[in-house]
Design a protein around this motif. Structure first.
Motif, PDB file in Angstrom:
ATOM      1  N   VAL A 176       0.837  -1.200   0.059  1.00  0.00           N
ATOM      2  CA  VAL A 176       0.083   0.009   0.105  1.00  0.00           C
ATOM      3  C   VAL A 176       0.902   1.261  -0.035  1.00  0.00           C
ATOM      4  O   VAL A 176       0.463   2.202  -0.558  1.00  0.00           O
ATOM      5  CB  VAL A 176      -0.983   0.052   1.335  1.00  0.00           C
ATOM      6  CG1 VAL A 176      -1.483   1.338   1.491  1.00  0.00           C
ATOM      7  CG2 VAL A 176      -1.922  -1.100   1.014  1.00  0.00           C
ATOM      8  N   ASP A 230      -1.850   4.602  -3.519  1.00  0.00           N
ATOM      9  CA  ASP A 230      -2.726   5.739  -3.869  1.00  0.00           C
ATOM     10  C   ASP A 230      -4.069   5.164  -4.193  1.00  0.00           C
ATOM     11  O   ASP A 230      -4.887   5.603  -4.901  1.00  0.00           O
ATOM     12  CB  ASP A 230      -2.068   6.472  -5.085  1.00  0.00           C
ATOM     13  CG  ASP A 230      -0.951   7.443  -4.655  1.00  0.00           C
ATOM     14  OD1 ASP A 230      -0.849   7.819  -3.505  1.00  0.00           O
ATOM     15  OD2 ASP A 230      -0.075   7.554  -5.721  1.00  0.00           O
ATOM     16  N   ARG A 231      -4.369   3.955  -3.703  1.00  0.00           N
ATOM     17  CA  ARG A 231      -5.805   3.286  -4.101  1.00  0.00           C
ATOM     18  C   ARG A 231      -6.701   3.614  -2.947  1.00  0.00           C
ATOM     19  O   ARG A 231      -6.339   3.404  -1.669  1.00  0.00           O
ATOM     20  CB  ARG A 231      -5.615   1.863  -4.472  1.00  0.00           C
ATOM     21  CG  ARG A 231      -4.677   1.493  -5.569  1.00  0.00           C
ATOM     22  CD  ARG A 231      -5.318   2.010  -6.977  1.00  0.00           C
ATOM     23  NE  ARG A 231      -6.838   1.289  -7.117  1.00  0.00           N
ATOM     24  CZ  ARG A 231      -6.864   0.329  -8.095  1.00  0.00           C
ATOM     25  NH1 ARG A 231      -5.850  -0.084  -8.839  1.00  0.00           N
ATOM     26  NH2 ARG A 231      -7.958  -0.208  -8.201  1.00  0.00           N
ATOM     27  N   ARG A 232      -7.849   4.044  -3.216  1.00  0.00           N
ATOM     28  CA  ARG A 232      -8.875   4.274  -2.307  1.00  0.00           C
ATOM     29  C   ARG A 232      -9.785   2.893  -2.278  1.00  0.00           C
ATOM     30  O   ARG A 232      -9.699   2.033  -2.941  1.00  0.00           O
ATOM     31  CB  ARG A 232      -9.618   5.590  -2.532  1.00  0.00           C
ATOM     32  CG  ARG A 232      -8.755   6.687  -2.701  1.00  0.00           C
ATOM     33  CD  ARG A 232      -7.898   6.940  -1.438  1.00  0.00           C
ATOM     34  NE  ARG A 232      -8.744   7.515  -0.439  1.00  0.00           N
ATOM     35  CZ  ARG A 232      -8.063   7.845   0.964  1.00  0.00           C
ATOM     36  NH1 ARG A 232      -6.726   7.547   1.069  1.00  0.00           N
ATOM     37  NH2 ARG A 232      -8.680   8.258   1.632  1.00  0.00           N
ATOM     38  N   GLY A 233     -10.749   3.068  -1.089  1.00  0.00           N
ATOM     39  CA  GLY A 233     -11.591   2.105  -0.851  1.00  0.00           C
ATOM     40  C   GLY A 233     -11.070   1.004  -0.464  1.00  0.00           C
ATOM     41  O   GLY A 233     -10.186   0.957   0.643  1.00  0.00           O
ATOM     42  N   THR A 234     -11.843  -0.347  -0.684  1.00  0.00           N
ATOM     43  CA  THR A 234     -11.177  -1.518   0.164  1.00  0.00           C
ATOM     44  C   THR A 234     -10.341  -2.209  -0.608  1.00  0.00           C
ATOM     45  O   THR A 234     -10.551  -2.652  -2.039  1.00  0.00           O
ATOM     46  CB  THR A 234     -12.461  -2.435   0.337  1.00  0.00           C
ATOM     47  OG1 THR A 234     -13.517  -1.691   1.292  1.00  0.00           O
ATOM     48  CG2 THR A 234     -12.009  -3.532   0.978  1.00  0.00           C
ATOM     49  N   VAL A 246      -8.922  -0.251   4.529  1.00  0.00           N
ATOM     50  CA  VAL A 246     -10.034   0.708   3.756  1.00  0.00           C
ATOM     51  C   VAL A 246      -9.689   2.280   3.665  1.00  0.00           C
ATOM     52  O   VAL A 246      -9.056   2.477   4.663  1.00  0.00           O
ATOM     53  CB  VAL A 246     -11.274   0.615   4.634  1.00  0.00           C
ATOM     54  CG1 VAL A 246     -12.239   1.643   4.387  1.00  0.00           C
ATOM     55  CG2 VAL A 246     -11.807  -0.848   5.103  1.00  0.00           C
ATOM     56  N   ASP A 247      -9.291   2.497   2.530  1.00  0.00           N
ATOM     57  CA  ASP A 247      -8.787   3.981   2.396  1.00  0.00           C
ATOM     58  C   ASP A 247      -7.501   3.885   3.006  1.00  0.00           C
ATOM     59  O   ASP A 247      -7.021   5.057   3.525  1.00  0.00           O
ATOM     60  CB  ASP A 247      -9.671   4.922   2.916  1.00  0.00           C
ATOM     61  CG  ASP A 247     -11.112   5.265   2.078  1.00  0.00           C
ATOM     62  OD1 ASP A 247     -11.113   4.837   0.792  1.00  0.00           O
ATOM     63  OD2 ASP A 247     -11.969   5.721   2.678  1.00  0.00           O
ATOM     64  N   GLY A 248      -6.776   3.022   2.712  1.00  0.00           N
ATOM     65  CA  GLY A 248      -5.322   2.772   3.057  1.00  0.00           C
ATOM     66  C   GLY A 248      -4.957   2.589   4.763  1.00  0.00           C
ATOM     67  O   GLY A 248      -3.718   2.596   4.893  1.00  0.00           O
ATOM     68  N   GLU A 276     -12.385  -3.225  -4.098  1.00  0.00           N
ATOM     69  CA  GLU A 276     -12.013  -2.576  -5.435  1.00  0.00           C
ATOM     70  C   GLU A 276     -10.975  -3.439  -6.094  1.00  0.00           C
ATOM     71  O   GLU A 276     -10.760  -3.361  -7.257  1.00  0.00           O
ATOM     72  CB  GLU A 276     -11.786  -1.166  -5.335  1.00  0.00           C
ATOM     73  CG  GLU A 276     -13.013  -0.300  -5.165  1.00  0.00           C
ATOM     74  CD  GLU A 276     -13.786  -0.471  -3.840  1.00  0.00           C
ATOM     75  OE1 GLU A 276     -14.833  -0.214  -3.771  1.00  0.00           O
ATOM     76  OE2 GLU A 276     -12.832  -0.419  -2.673  1.00  0.00           O
TER      77      GLU A 276
END
Length: 247
Positions: free
Chosen positions: A116, A123-127, A143-145, A200
């Motif tokens: 992460v 830089d990935r959001r969500g789950t 979840v959001d990092g 996601e």
């Protein structure tokens, strides 16, 4: 800045100094075989051999293949000796390492933290769910990092079996499964996890991530994006060092 990371796995104990600015190993890793039975004393001897190989004298982050609470205590022992349960493992390992500061973290959580921060989940959001396929199946959920620690999704029941007994890399080897057959098992497992968490992104880690082209194209029917871990099997070492640096 460099911190030492050690990754205790079901088959090997590997480690190296980690460059935390780059999120990569500062030197080529050194590995010894995991002892069997994997008792605390025997594993501690293996960790000492890895650390002593580099003549390291600073803080050490160490992964453990099970639940870890407070960065010190091991609460489960799926693929190691039961003597690890409710053990103050950081005290044992720190003593074996001559008093070096030791921080523990679940092995998959460590790999996830590294991915992460520096890899496929950056830089990935969500789950986002990282799954490590090896002796067992480890999991790290974000979840959001933000990490949800110690999820241990490899122990979910799937079709009457513990998932890691059917879909781990070890299961593939033990049952001499083709990549196609194993991919079908992995597909069923990912679909089950997706039903529970609706991520996601799935990140596939562990040693098998080096061979992602052999099985990822065979996985169908999963809505989430599926990618191999960018740090591959070094992610646990990097994540362990990151956790030690932030303790």
């Amino acid at each position: 800045m460099q911190i030492f990371g050690v990754d205790i796995g079901g088959s090997g104990i590997k480690g190296a100094p980690v460059d935390l600015d780059r999120g990569d190993l500062a030197l080529e890793r050194f590995k010894v075989l995991t002892p069997h039975p994997a008792t605390p004393d025997a594993v501690a001897d293996g960790v000492k051999e890895v650390v002593d190989h580099f003549e390291w004298r600073g803080p050490v982050g160490i992964t453990f293949p099970g639940v870890v609470t407070g960065g010190t205590t091991t609460r489960s022992a799926a693929n190691v000796d039961e003597a690890w349960i409710d053990l103050d493992a950081s005290a044992l390992l720190g003593e074996r390492l001559g008093g070096l500061p030791v921080t523990l973290i679940n092995d998959a959580d460590a790999a996830g933290v590294a991915e992460v921060e520096f890899g496929a989940g950056r830089d990935r959001r969500g789950t986002v769910i990282l799954l490590t396929f090896g002796t067992g199946i480890g999991s790290a959920v974000f979840v959001d990092g933000v990490l949800v620690p110690n999820t241990e999704l490899g122990h979910l029941e799937l079709n009457g079996h513990e998932a890691e007994k059917r879909a781990s890399t070890k299961a593939k080897e033990d049952h001499e499964l083709t990549w196609e057959h194993w991919a079908r098992r992995v597909t069923r497992y990912l679909a089950h996890v997706e039903m529970l968490f609706s991520p996601e992104l799935f990140i596939i880690g562990g040693g098998v991530s080096r061979k992602a082209q052999k099985f990822l194209p065979l996985i169908e029917g999963v809505r989430a994006e599926i990618v191999p871990a960018q740090l591959q099997n070094n992610a646990g070492i990097v994540g362990a060092a990151m956790r030690a640096a932030r303790t």
